[in-house]
Design an enzyme around this catalytic site. Sequence first.
Site, mmCIF file in Angstrom:
data_model
loop_
_atom_site.group_PDB
_atom_site.id
_atom_site.type_symbol
_atom_site.label_atom_id
_atom_site.label_comp_id
_atom_site.label_asym_id
_atom_site.label_seq_id
_atom_site.Cartn_x
_atom_site.Cartn_y
_atom_site.Cartn_z
ATOM 1 N N ASN A 48 4.639 -2.929 1.999
ATOM 2 C CA ASN A 48 4.262 -2.691 3.152
ATOM 3 C C ASN A 48 3.792 -4.069 3.367
ATOM 4 O O ASN A 48 2.711 -4.317 3.374
ATOM 5 C CB ASN A 48 3.324 -1.430 3.767
ATOM 6 N N GLU A 50 1.262 -4.502 7.187
ATOM 7 C CA GLU A 50 0.825 -4.039 8.122
ATOM 8 C C GLU A 50 0.581 -5.359 9.427
ATOM 9 O O GLU A 50 1.016 -6.483 8.347
ATOM 10 C CB GLU A 50 -0.548 -3.670 8.116
ATOM 11 N N CYS A 59 6.730 -0.282 7.335
ATOM 12 C CA CYS A 59 6.412 0.499 5.961
ATOM 13 C C CYS A 59 6.768 -0.382 4.085
ATOM 14 O O CYS A 59 8.351 -1.057 4.980
ATOM 15 C CB CYS A 59 7.403 1.675 5.914
ATOM 16 N N GLU A 61 9.663 0.629 2.426
ATOM 17 C CA GLU A 61 10.611 1.323 2.181
ATOM 18 C C GLU A 61 10.859 0.441 3.135
ATOM 19 O O GLU A 61 13.033 0.052 2.703
ATOM 20 C CB GLU A 61 11.151 3.161 2.332
ATOM 21 N N CYS A 92 7.685 8.137 3.900
ATOM 22 C CA CYS A 92 7.113 9.239 5.472
ATOM 23 C C CYS A 92 8.553 9.607 6.462
ATOM 24 O O CYS A 92 9.874 9.196 5.879
ATOM 25 C CB CYS A 92 6.624 7.288 6.334
ATOM 26 N N CYS A 95 10.656 6.315 7.828
ATOM 27 C CA CYS A 95 11.799 5.863 6.755
ATOM 28 C C CYS A 95 12.640 6.657 5.464
ATOM 29 O O CYS A 95 13.805 6.481 5.911
ATOM 30 C CB CYS A 95 10.911 5.316 5.595
HETATM 31 N N1 THU Z 1 3.145 3.686 4.427
HETATM 32 C C1 THU Z 1 3.993 2.465 2.863
HETATM 33 O O1 THU Z 1 5.083 1.213 3.358
HETATM 34 N N2 THU Z 1 5.544 3.920 3.007
HETATM 35 C C2 THU Z 1 5.300 5.065 3.170
HETATM 36 O O2 THU Z 1 6.265 5.753 3.243
HETATM 37 C C3 THU Z 1 3.890 5.595 4.268
HETATM 38 C C4 THU Z 1 3.158 5.034 4.715
HETATM 39 C C5 THU Z 1 2.202 2.552 4.721
HETATM 40 C C6 THU Z 1 2.380 2.625 5.659
HETATM 41 C C7 THU Z 1 0.955 1.816 6.426
HETATM 42 O O3 THU Z 1 1.094 0.451 5.730
HETATM 43 C C8 THU Z 1 0.251 2.580 4.696
HETATM 44 O O4 THU Z 1 1.192 2.651 4.452
HETATM 45 C C9 THU Z 1 -0.811 3.583 5.686
HETATM 46 O O5 THU Z 1 -0.134 4.901 6.288
#
Ligand code: THU
Length: 139
Positions: A48, A50, A59, A61, A92, A95
């Site tokens: 991920n 940010e 994310c 994925e 999530c 994704c």
């Molecule tokens: N996140 C992912 O990378 N994948 C997911 O399926 C769930 C959430 C990340 C997004 C954000 O950077 C952090 O996790 C918190 O939500």
Amino acid sequence: MTSIEPEIIDRLVATAREIRAKAYAPYSGFHVGAALLGGDGRVFAAVNVENASYPVSVCAERNAVAMAVAAGVRDLRAVAVVTDAETPTPPCGGCRQVLNEFGEGMAVIAESADGSSRKHWALGELLPDAFGPRDLAEA
Ligand code: THU
């Protein structure tokens, strides 16, 4: 869906775990590593990423899907996800939709941070009655 050998699943999870250390998650503090298995056996791993403008964070994925597609791979068979959580966390909702575009029947594997528990799903269980490319074709 043909089943994937356990050794390949283990390798996918290990790859997701290893790359998780590279996650850029200064705002949530939640590090995610994802590893995708392509139909040709290649693995695409990502984290991920940010952003100070929170909503544009991406994310792990979804970043892995972008890598696979950019490499010419559109047939995705499995995804492994490793996060900082004590329990295995599935992708999530957003994704799930992006994964579905390239791998309707794919296997989804998540492992807890300490590696003590693992969960397996078929993507269809996580996103039943998905809206996908075929639905547009029927318009
Ligand atoms: N996140 C992912 O990378 N994948 C997911 O399926 C769930 C959430 C990340 C997004 C954000 O950077 C952090 O996790 C918190 O939500």
